[in-house]
Design a protein around this motif. Sequence first.
Motif, PDB file in Angstrom:
ATOM      1  N   ALA A 181      -7.727  -0.338  -3.811  1.00 40.20           N
ATOM      2  CA  ALA A 181      -7.034   0.846  -4.311  1.00 40.20           C
ATOM      3  C   ALA A 181      -6.895   0.814  -5.828  1.00 40.20           C
ATOM      4  O   ALA A 181      -7.015   1.850  -6.503  1.00 40.20           O
ATOM      5  CB  ALA A 181      -5.651   0.952  -3.663  1.00 40.20           C
ATOM      6  N   HIS A 182      -6.657  -0.380  -6.365  1.00 38.44           N
ATOM      7  CA  HIS A 182      -6.450  -0.511  -7.812  1.00 38.44           C
ATOM      8  C   HIS A 182      -7.712  -0.158  -8.591  1.00 38.44           C
ATOM      9  O   HIS A 182      -7.640   0.505  -9.630  1.00 38.44           O
ATOM     10  CB  HIS A 182      -6.025  -1.943  -8.135  1.00 38.44           C
ATOM     11  CG  HIS A 182      -5.725  -2.162  -9.585  1.00 38.44           C
ATOM     12  ND1 HIS A 182      -4.518  -1.821 -10.151  1.00 38.44           N
ATOM     13  CD2 HIS A 182      -6.473  -2.689 -10.588  1.00 38.44           C
ATOM     14  CE1 HIS A 182      -4.539  -2.120 -11.441  1.00 38.44           C
ATOM     15  NE2 HIS A 182      -5.704  -2.656 -11.736  1.00 38.44           N
ATOM     16  N   TRP A 183      -8.872  -0.603  -8.102  1.00 40.62           N
ATOM     17  CA  TRP A 183     -10.107  -0.418  -8.858  1.00 40.62           C
ATOM     18  C   TRP A 183     -10.908   0.809  -8.420  1.00 40.62           C
ATOM     19  O   TRP A 183     -11.892   1.162  -9.071  1.00 40.62           O
ATOM     20  CB  TRP A 183     -10.966  -1.674  -8.769  1.00 40.62           C
ATOM     21  CG  TRP A 183     -10.330  -2.816  -9.511  1.00 40.62           C
ATOM     22  CD1 TRP A 183      -9.669  -3.881  -8.987  1.00 40.62           C
ATOM     23  CD2 TRP A 183     -10.254  -2.959 -10.939  1.00 40.62           C
ATOM     24  NE1 TRP A 183      -9.194  -4.694  -9.989  1.00 40.62           N
ATOM     25  CE2 TRP A 183      -9.534  -4.150 -11.197  1.00 40.62           C
ATOM     26  CE3 TRP A 183     -10.719  -2.199 -12.005  1.00 40.62           C
ATOM     27  CZ2 TRP A 183      -9.280  -4.593 -12.484  1.00 40.62           C
ATOM     28  CZ3 TRP A 183     -10.471  -2.650 -13.303  1.00 40.62           C
ATOM     29  CH2 TRP A 183      -9.753  -3.821 -13.528  1.00 40.62           C
ATOM     30  N   GLU A 184     -10.466   1.481  -7.373  1.00 48.00           N
ATOM     31  CA  GLU A 184     -11.158   2.683  -6.926  1.00 48.00           C
ATOM     32  C   GLU A 184     -11.033   3.770  -7.990  1.00 48.00           C
ATOM     33  O   GLU A 184      -9.964   4.008  -8.542  1.00 48.00           O
ATOM     34  CB  GLU A 184     -10.545   3.174  -5.607  1.00 48.00           C
ATOM     35  CG  GLU A 184     -11.312   4.301  -4.961  1.00 48.00           C
ATOM     36  CD  GLU A 184     -10.761   4.643  -3.599  1.00 48.00           C
ATOM     37  OE1 GLU A 184     -11.498   5.212  -2.788  1.00 48.00           O
ATOM     38  OE2 GLU A 184      -9.577   4.337  -3.335  1.00 48.00           O
TER      39      GLU A 184
ATOM     40  N   ARG B 248      -5.367   0.033 -17.935  1.00 46.20           N
ATOM     41  CA  ARG B 248      -5.110  -0.265 -16.525  1.00 46.20           C
ATOM     42  C   ARG B 248      -4.837  -1.772 -16.387  1.00 46.20           C
ATOM     43  O   ARG B 248      -5.680  -2.592 -16.696  1.00 46.20           O
ATOM     44  CB  ARG B 248      -6.321   0.132 -15.695  1.00 46.20           C
ATOM     45  CG  ARG B 248      -6.190  -0.144 -14.214  1.00 46.20           C
ATOM     46  CD  ARG B 248      -7.491   0.139 -13.536  1.00 46.20           C
ATOM     47  NE  ARG B 248      -7.807   1.539 -13.507  1.00 46.20           N
ATOM     48  CZ  ARG B 248      -8.138   2.207 -12.396  1.00 46.20           C
ATOM     49  NH1 ARG B 248      -8.185   1.592 -11.256  1.00 46.20           N
ATOM     50  NH2 ARG B 248      -8.441   3.485 -12.439  1.00 46.20           N
ATOM     51  N   GLN B 249      -3.647  -2.123 -15.933  1.00 46.00           N
ATOM     52  CA  GLN B 249      -3.296  -3.542 -15.810  1.00 46.00           C
ATOM     53  C   GLN B 249      -4.046  -4.163 -14.628  1.00 46.00           C
ATOM     54  O   GLN B 249      -4.120  -3.584 -13.552  1.00 46.00           O
ATOM     55  CB  GLN B 249      -1.791  -3.708 -15.611  1.00 46.00           C
ATOM     56  CG  GLN B 249      -1.350  -5.175 -15.577  1.00 46.00           C
ATOM     57  CD  GLN B 249       0.166  -5.279 -15.500  1.00 46.00           C
ATOM     58  OE1 GLN B 249       0.861  -4.290 -15.597  1.00 46.00           O
ATOM     59  NE2 GLN B 249       0.657  -6.488 -15.296  1.00 46.00           N
TER      60      GLN B 249
ATOM     61  N   PHE C 245      -5.441  -9.316   3.909  1.00 50.04           N
ATOM     62  CA  PHE C 245      -5.935  -7.950   4.057  1.00 50.04           C
ATOM     63  C   PHE C 245      -5.062  -6.937   3.328  1.00 50.04           C
ATOM     64  O   PHE C 245      -5.551  -5.906   2.864  1.00 50.04           O
ATOM     65  CB  PHE C 245      -6.100  -7.608   5.539  1.00 50.04           C
ATOM     66  CG  PHE C 245      -7.230  -8.370   6.180  1.00 50.04           C
ATOM     67  CD1 PHE C 245      -8.548  -8.047   5.904  1.00 50.04           C
ATOM     68  CD2 PHE C 245      -6.968  -9.448   7.016  1.00 50.04           C
ATOM     69  CE1 PHE C 245      -9.595  -8.771   6.462  1.00 50.04           C
ATOM     70  CE2 PHE C 245      -8.009 -10.176   7.578  1.00 50.04           C
ATOM     71  CZ  PHE C 245      -9.320  -9.833   7.298  1.00 50.04           C
ATOM     72  N   ASP C 246      -3.771  -7.219   3.197  1.00 49.51           N
ATOM     73  CA  ASP C 246      -2.923  -6.371   2.358  1.00 49.51           C
ATOM     74  C   ASP C 246      -3.338  -6.486   0.903  1.00 49.51           C
ATOM     75  O   ASP C 246      -3.396  -5.483   0.170  1.00 49.51           O
ATOM     76  CB  ASP C 246      -1.454  -6.777   2.505  1.00 49.51           C
ATOM     77  CG  ASP C 246      -0.877  -6.418   3.865  1.00 49.51           C
ATOM     78  OD1 ASP C 246      -1.444  -5.521   4.536  1.00 49.51           O
ATOM     79  OD2 ASP C 246       0.127  -7.029   4.262  1.00 49.51           O
ATOM     80  N   ARG C 247      -3.630  -7.701   0.462  1.00 45.49           N
ATOM     81  CA  ARG C 247      -4.071  -7.916  -0.921  1.00 45.49           C
ATOM     82  C   ARG C 247      -5.439  -7.276  -1.163  1.00 45.49           C
ATOM     83  O   ARG C 247      -5.699  -6.727  -2.231  1.00 45.49           O
ATOM     84  CB  ARG C 247      -4.123  -9.415  -1.223  1.00 45.49           C
ATOM     85  CG  ARG C 247      -2.765 -10.070  -1.242  1.00 45.49           C
ATOM     86  CD  ARG C 247      -2.000  -9.722  -2.508  1.00 45.49           C
ATOM     87  NE  ARG C 247      -0.693 -10.354  -2.535  1.00 45.49           N
ATOM     88  CZ  ARG C 247       0.067 -10.427  -3.626  1.00 45.49           C
ATOM     89  NH1 ARG C 247      -0.361  -9.904  -4.765  1.00 45.49           N
ATOM     90  NH2 ARG C 247       1.261 -10.989  -3.585  1.00 45.49           N
TER      91      ARG C 247
END
Length: 248
Positions: free
Chosen positions: A83-86, A244-245, A75-77
């Motif tokens: 968050a990364h792709w938002e 964006r990595q 769930f952390d991942r």
Amino acid sequence: MSFENRIEAIVDDREHGSSVLVERICSAFESLAQSDGNRERLHWAFRELRRVDSSMVVVHHFLDTLEPYIDADFFDRLAAYVAHWEGVEVDIAERLLKAQKLEGKTLLTHSHSGTLVAVISELARQLKDLRVLQTRSEPGGEGERQYRELKDRGITVELIDDDQVAERVGDLDAALLGADQYTDETFVNKRGSAAIVDTLAARDKPTYVLTDSRKKVTTLDFSGELFEACTIGPSVHLVTEGRRQRIQ
């Protein structure tokens, strides 16, 4: 609707693109975060989601990225992935605006894409007098759904038949297309996309293909019944979110 029912509905979905499906998958998994005994349900869900057609590359990018963490800090991942792709569509819109002046322009869109709807909405938020012509996108007619979504967001949009593109090309400044997957040389989108590219190119007008980098593949894999591969030639400009990595 139970978690299991939500996953089954996603697997059976034949209307939405892979980016929308991933949003629904993330939402379904987030609903489990506060529950006990999730490991078995997660393993079941990943097995079911692997049934999604391999052409839906964003779905399988998500599965490949998150599956190794089911028995660890899943769930952390998941939160990090979301968050990364938002907001990736905002990044795409900003890069498009740097490439092309779109104030007061008329743009052609085809088929239905969650990325397209979000990017056009962002463009309309920043620009005045933006106009859109949307094809019905046969067979299937899913362009009508995109037309309604754009209209509901307050965008000036007109629905046209696919065979009207040639007669309306003089009204257009550019085409905006989505992509289900792409390589450096080719992108895949709904049938009719290649004709749009050629029609605009004959009038020295550009086509912008809006997609995020999760859709880049080494080998194309798609159904020729509804989709086609289109060459990324001089008039076609691929616009992604940039450097964006990818989350690991």
